[in-house]
Design a protein around this motif. Sequence first.
Motif, PDB file in Angstrom:
ATOM      1  N   GLN A  39       7.397  43.602  21.002  1.00  0.00           N
ATOM      2  CA  GLN A  39       8.366  43.766  22.086  1.00  0.00           C
ATOM      3  C   GLN A  39       8.273  45.167  22.659  1.00  0.00           C
ATOM      4  O   GLN A  39       8.187  46.149  21.941  1.00  0.00           O
ATOM      5  CB  GLN A  39       9.787  43.521  21.580  1.00  0.00           C
ATOM      6  CG  GLN A  39      10.819  43.597  22.683  1.00  0.00           C
ATOM      7  CD  GLN A  39      12.202  43.163  22.235  1.00  0.00           C
ATOM      8  OE1 GLN A  39      12.428  42.849  21.070  1.00  0.00           O
ATOM      9  NE2 GLN A  39      13.132  43.138  23.176  1.00  0.00           N
ATOM     10  N   ASP A  40       8.293  45.235  23.996  1.00  0.00           N
ATOM     11  CA  ASP A  40       8.338  46.506  24.717  1.00  0.00           C
ATOM     12  C   ASP A  40       9.409  46.347  25.793  1.00  0.00           C
ATOM     13  O   ASP A  40       9.145  45.782  26.865  1.00  0.00           O
ATOM     14  CB  ASP A  40       6.974  46.826  25.322  1.00  0.00           C
ATOM     15  CG  ASP A  40       6.957  48.170  26.054  1.00  0.00           C
ATOM     16  OD1 ASP A  40       7.908  48.962  25.879  1.00  0.00           O
ATOM     17  OD2 ASP A  40       6.000  48.413  26.811  1.00  0.00           O
ATOM     18  N   GLY A  41      10.617  46.785  25.492  1.00  0.00           N
ATOM     19  CA  GLY A  41      11.723  46.582  26.415  1.00  0.00           C
ATOM     20  C   GLY A  41      12.042  45.098  26.533  1.00  0.00           C
ATOM     21  O   GLY A  41      12.289  44.429  25.535  1.00  0.00           O
ATOM     22  N   ILE A  57      12.270  38.740  28.961  1.00  0.00           N
ATOM     23  CA  ILE A  57      13.644  38.304  28.729  1.00  0.00           C
ATOM     24  C   ILE A  57      14.354  38.265  30.074  1.00  0.00           C
ATOM     25  O   ILE A  57      14.479  39.276  30.753  1.00  0.00           O
ATOM     26  CB  ILE A  57      14.376  39.249  27.759  1.00  0.00           C
ATOM     27  CG1 ILE A  57      13.683  39.247  26.392  1.00  0.00           C
ATOM     28  CG2 ILE A  57      15.843  38.847  27.628  1.00  0.00           C
ATOM     29  CD1 ILE A  57      14.205  40.294  25.425  1.00  0.00           C
ATOM     30  N   VAL A  58      14.795  37.086  30.468  1.00  0.00           N
ATOM     31  CA  VAL A  58      15.496  36.892  31.732  1.00  0.00           C
ATOM     32  C   VAL A  58      16.967  37.236  31.567  1.00  0.00           C
ATOM     33  O   VAL A  58      17.565  37.888  32.413  1.00  0.00           O
ATOM     34  CB  VAL A  58      15.333  35.438  32.232  1.00  0.00           C
ATOM     35  CG1 VAL A  58      16.147  35.195  33.481  1.00  0.00           C
ATOM     36  CG2 VAL A  58      13.873  35.105  32.445  1.00  0.00           C
ATOM     37  N   SER A  59      17.548  36.780  30.458  1.00  0.00           N
ATOM     38  CA  SER A  59      18.936  37.110  30.162  1.00  0.00           C
ATOM     39  C   SER A  59      19.157  37.009  28.668  1.00  0.00           C
ATOM     40  O   SER A  59      18.463  36.290  27.955  1.00  0.00           O
ATOM     41  CB  SER A  59      19.902  36.193  30.918  1.00  0.00           C
ATOM     42  OG  SER A  59      19.804  34.868  30.447  1.00  0.00           O
ATOM     43  N   MET A  60      20.164  37.761  28.217  1.00  0.00           N
ATOM     44  CA  MET A  60      20.508  37.760  26.808  1.00  0.00           C
ATOM     45  C   MET A  60      22.013  37.956  26.708  1.00  0.00           C
ATOM     46  O   MET A  60      22.570  38.831  27.371  1.00  0.00           O
ATOM     47  CB  MET A  60      19.766  38.890  26.095  1.00  0.00           C
ATOM     48  CG  MET A  60      19.986  38.906  24.601  1.00  0.00           C
ATOM     49  SD  MET A  60      19.236  40.329  23.756  1.00  0.00           S
ATOM     50  CE  MET A  60      17.504  40.050  24.013  1.00  0.00           C
ATOM     51  N   ARG A  61      22.625  37.105  25.919  1.00  0.00           N
ATOM     52  CA  ARG A  61      24.062  37.213  25.676  1.00  0.00           C
ATOM     53  C   ARG A  61      24.299  37.226  24.164  1.00  0.00           C
ATOM     54  O   ARG A  61      24.602  36.199  23.557  1.00  0.00           O
ATOM     55  CB  ARG A  61      24.785  36.035  26.322  1.00  0.00           C
ATOM     56  CG  ARG A  61      26.207  36.369  26.718  1.00  0.00           C
ATOM     57  CD  ARG A  61      26.903  35.203  27.381  1.00  0.00           C
ATOM     58  NE  ARG A  61      27.633  34.483  26.333  1.00  0.00           N
ATOM     59  CZ  ARG A  61      27.615  33.184  26.144  1.00  0.00           C
ATOM     60  NH1 ARG A  61      26.920  32.409  26.922  1.00  0.00           N
ATOM     61  NH2 ARG A  61      28.296  32.620  25.171  1.00  0.00           N
ATOM     62  N   PRO A  62      24.106  38.397  23.539  1.00  0.00           N
ATOM     63  CA  PRO A  62      24.238  38.475  22.080  1.00  0.00           C
ATOM     64  C   PRO A  62      25.650  38.114  21.634  1.00  0.00           C
ATOM     65  O   PRO A  62      26.601  38.478  22.308  1.00  0.00           O
ATOM     66  CB  PRO A  62      23.944  39.939  21.760  1.00  0.00           C
ATOM     67  CG  PRO A  62      23.243  40.473  22.963  1.00  0.00           C
ATOM     68  CD  PRO A  62      23.750  39.679  24.124  1.00  0.00           C
ATOM     69  N   TYR A  64      24.683  34.927  21.190  1.00  0.00           N
ATOM     70  CA  TYR A  64      24.699  33.490  21.450  1.00  0.00           C
ATOM     71  C   TYR A  64      23.516  32.914  22.211  1.00  0.00           C
ATOM     72  O   TYR A  64      23.145  31.768  21.967  1.00  0.00           O
ATOM     73  CB  TYR A  64      26.001  33.104  22.171  1.00  0.00           C
ATOM     74  CG  TYR A  64      27.213  33.355  21.317  1.00  0.00           C
ATOM     75  CD1 TYR A  64      27.499  32.543  20.244  1.00  0.00           C
ATOM     76  CD2 TYR A  64      28.041  34.434  21.568  1.00  0.00           C
ATOM     77  CE1 TYR A  64      28.605  32.785  19.432  1.00  0.00           C
ATOM     78  CE2 TYR A  64      29.149  34.685  20.770  1.00  0.00           C
ATOM     79  CZ  TYR A  64      29.414  33.853  19.696  1.00  0.00           C
ATOM     80  OH  TYR A  64      30.489  34.115  18.899  1.00  0.00           O
ATOM     81  N   SER A  65      22.913  33.641  23.135  1.00  0.00           N
ATOM     82  CA  SER A  65      21.820  33.008  23.881  1.00  0.00           C
ATOM     83  C   SER A  65      20.794  34.032  24.348  1.00  0.00           C
ATOM     84  O   SER A  65      21.121  35.180  24.629  1.00  0.00           O
ATOM     85  CB  SER A  65      22.355  32.226  25.086  1.00  0.00           C
ATOM     86  OG  SER A  65      22.883  33.099  26.056  1.00  0.00           O
ATOM     87  N   ILE A  66      19.561  33.545  24.403  1.00  0.00           N
ATOM     88  CA  ILE A  66      18.458  34.330  24.939  1.00  0.00           C
ATOM     89  C   ILE A  66      17.614  33.397  25.799  1.00  0.00           C
ATOM     90  O   ILE A  66      17.331  32.263  25.421  1.00  0.00           O
ATOM     91  CB  ILE A  66      17.622  35.008  23.829  1.00  0.00           C
ATOM     92  CG1 ILE A  66      16.540  35.900  24.451  1.00  0.00           C
ATOM     93  CG2 ILE A  66      17.046  33.984  22.854  1.00  0.00           C
ATOM     94  CD1 ILE A  66      15.874  36.852  23.466  1.00  0.00           C
ATOM     95  N   LYS A  67      17.281  33.869  26.986  1.00  0.00           N
ATOM     96  CA  LYS A  67      16.473  33.093  27.933  1.00  0.00           C
ATOM     97  C   LYS A  67      15.231  33.908  28.260  1.00  0.00           C
ATOM     98  O   LYS A  67      15.329  35.080  28.619  1.00  0.00           O
ATOM     99  CB  LYS A  67      17.263  32.814  29.205  1.00  0.00           C
ATOM    100  CG  LYS A  67      16.531  31.938  30.203  1.00  0.00           C
ATOM    101  CD  LYS A  67      17.274  31.811  31.520  1.00  0.00           C
ATOM    102  CE  LYS A  67      18.546  31.045  31.403  1.00  0.00           C
ATOM    103  NZ  LYS A  67      19.165  30.771  32.725  1.00  0.00           N
ATOM    104  N   LEU A  68      14.063  33.273  28.099  1.00  0.00           N
ATOM    105  CA  LEU A  68      12.791  33.939  28.360  1.00  0.00           C
ATOM    106  C   LEU A  68      11.977  33.139  29.368  1.00  0.00           C
ATOM    107  O   LEU A  68      12.119  31.922  29.467  1.00  0.00           O
ATOM    108  CB  LEU A  68      11.984  34.078  27.067  1.00  0.00           C
ATOM    109  CG  LEU A  68      12.660  34.885  25.978  1.00  0.00           C
ATOM    110  CD1 LEU A  68      13.087  33.964  24.862  1.00  0.00           C
ATOM    111  CD2 LEU A  68      11.726  35.921  25.452  1.00  0.00           C
ATOM    112  N   ARG A  69      11.121  33.846  30.090  1.00  0.00           N
ATOM    113  CA  ARG A  69      10.210  33.195  31.048  1.00  0.00           C
ATOM    114  C   ARG A  69       8.794  33.632  30.711  1.00  0.00           C
ATOM    115  O   ARG A  69       8.497  34.812  30.591  1.00  0.00           O
ATOM    116  CB  ARG A  69      10.560  33.596  32.475  1.00  0.00           C
ATOM    117  CG  ARG A  69       9.655  32.950  33.521  1.00  0.00           C
ATOM    118  CD  ARG A  69      10.081  33.294  34.938  1.00  0.00           C
ATOM    119  NE  ARG A  69      10.355  34.688  35.173  1.00  0.00           N
ATOM    120  CZ  ARG A  69       9.412  35.613  35.438  1.00  0.00           C
ATOM    121  NH1 ARG A  69       8.146  35.277  35.485  1.00  0.00           N
ATOM    122  NH2 ARG A  69       9.750  36.869  35.661  1.00  0.00           N
TER     123      ARG A  69
END
Length: 131
Positions: A39-41, A57-62, A64-69
């Motif tokens: 991981q780099d940022g 990482i498109v969005s992260m809500r620690p 509970y959720s992580i969205k990657l593209r």
Amino acid sequence: MKEQYTIEFDMRSVPVSILWNYISSPHGLEQWFADRVVQDGKHLSFYWRGAESDAVIVSMRPPYSIKLRWLDNEENNLGEKVFFEMKIEQSELTDTTTLAVTDFATAADKQESIDLWNHEIEELQRILGCL
């Protein structure tokens, strides 16, 4: 064109904080998802037996959720960039934890993609003592 689908996995009563570590950190992902993760940022590089795929990482809500593209990925049938998301849900009534995975696949590849997620999450469940 790829279409979105979601599958849910029973993670029994695994604490959210422990499951979060397995789905959001390079060390956790290396335990069940890829051979190596760097991981780099917001950029992640995943390595499997000599193959490499990069994601952002498109969005992260620690926690509970992580969205990657995937960076080399295409668009869905609406012209939107496809992603994959892992979302943790916990029921206070039953004290159970669920991991919902949202991904995209073509109609021809959907079952293979679901089978791959089933295999990967089964490994995660085994590590966490859910099986």
